[in-house]
Scaffold this active site. Structure first.
Site, PDB file in Angstrom:
ATOM      1  N   CYS A 106      92.710  -2.981 -10.589  1.00 49.33           N
ATOM      2  CA  CYS A 106      92.302  -1.592 -10.842  1.00 49.33           C
ATOM      3  C   CYS A 106      93.201  -0.887 -11.862  1.00 49.33           C
ATOM      4  O   CYS A 106      92.710  -0.274 -12.823  1.00 49.33           O
ATOM      5  CB  CYS A 106      92.249  -0.810  -9.532  1.00 49.33           C
ATOM      6  SG  CYS A 106      93.845  -0.601  -8.702  1.00 49.33           S
ATOM      7  N   HIS A 159      94.712   2.648  -5.267  1.00 52.16           N
ATOM      8  CA  HIS A 159      93.556   2.289  -6.092  1.00 52.16           C
ATOM      9  C   HIS A 159      93.254   3.423  -7.081  1.00 52.16           C
ATOM     10  O   HIS A 159      93.506   4.609  -6.791  1.00 52.16           O
ATOM     11  CB  HIS A 159      92.336   2.037  -5.195  1.00 52.16           C
ATOM     12  CG  HIS A 159      91.194   1.379  -5.901  1.00 52.16           C
ATOM     13  ND1 HIS A 159      91.223   0.064  -6.322  1.00 52.16           N
ATOM     14  CD2 HIS A 159      89.973   1.862  -6.267  1.00 52.16           C
ATOM     15  CE1 HIS A 159      90.074  -0.233  -6.907  1.00 52.16           C
ATOM     16  NE2 HIS A 159      89.304   0.838  -6.894  1.00 52.16           N
ATOM     17  N   HIS A 175      85.780   0.896 -11.930  1.00 50.99           N
ATOM     18  CA  HIS A 175      87.053   0.422 -11.359  1.00 50.99           C
ATOM     19  C   HIS A 175      86.947  -1.069 -11.080  1.00 50.99           C
ATOM     20  O   HIS A 175      85.852  -1.657 -11.158  1.00 50.99           O
ATOM     21  CB  HIS A 175      87.370   1.188 -10.071  1.00 50.99           C
ATOM     22  CG  HIS A 175      86.351   0.987  -8.994  1.00 50.99           C
ATOM     23  ND1 HIS A 175      86.630   0.417  -7.777  1.00 50.99           N
ATOM     24  CD2 HIS A 175      85.007   1.271  -8.955  1.00 50.99           C
ATOM     25  CE1 HIS A 175      85.545   0.377  -7.031  1.00 50.99           C
ATOM     26  NE2 HIS A 175      84.536   0.892  -7.728  1.00 50.99           N
TER      27      HIS A 175
END
Length: 203
Positions: A106, A159, A175
């Site tokens: 990510c 994340h 992502h």
């Protein structure tokens, strides 16, 4: 004596007639005057005939063109270029520490994408969450960053994704997910809605 006086009178009469003689201009002299060329002015203005329409000097006005308004508007903002670059990795598999088409994680996707616009960001998502300006989720726009806490029973940021679409509460982001690789998700999805921590603007 009378003869001398008479001669003098005749002489004076003839000489006075010569001085008052009328000037006569002949037809040939008039023709010569008409045939003489007229000297043009220093800036002659002549009518122009275009397709049978005569343009007078009043019509000949300088044109000022606004090129920018004449051309179609092109959207080429930094945010759009960033999102377009991120989409080049759509479908790439997840790879921890990856930053290429062979594999992405990510933060690797975000760092690589923003680096394409000479914007340097920290490599780890929790450090990335300290950059730029904190904004409300309702204020996000294309190119902004969304941060999530995805580890179970943890509120620590782990994340990050890049906003691709934001309008009227509808927010999508690209992502690199551990299960599906680089994909586009929606903030309306229950998992991402509850995992969301904050949004930041770095451009």
């Amino acid at each position: 004596m009378k003869k001398i006086v008479l001669l003098l009178l005749l002489f004076i009469t003839f000489s006075s007639c010569n001085s008052t003689k009328d000037i006569v201009v002949t037809k040939s002299q008039v023709a010569q005057l008409k045939s003489k060329p007229v000297k043009p002015t220093s800036n002659p203005i002549l009518p122009i005939d275009i397709n049978g329409i005569e343009l007078t000097p009043v019509d000949l006005k300088p044109l000022s063109l606004n090129i920018k308004s004449a051309l179609p508007k092109t959207i080429n903002t930094k945010a759009n270029r960033i999102v377009d670059y991120a989409f080049a990795f759509d479908g790439v598999r997840y790879k921890r520490g990856g930053t290429t088409i062979d594999g992405m994680d990510c933060s690797g996707l975000v760092v690589t994408t923003f680096d394409s616009e000479n914007i340097s960001l920290p490599r780890v998502s929790r450090d990335m969450a300290r950059t730029g300006n904190l904004i409300d989720l309702k204020q996000v726009s294309k190119g902004d960053l969304l941060f999530f806490a995805t580890r179970k029973n943890s509120k620590t940021i782990s994340h990050v994704g890049i906003v691709t679409t934001a309008r009227d509460g509808f927010v999508e982001f690209i992502h690199a997910s551990t299960n599906h690789g680089v994909i586009v998700s929606n903030m309306a999805e229950k998992y991402w809605y509850f995992a969301f921590v904050q949004a930041r603007r770095v451009i």
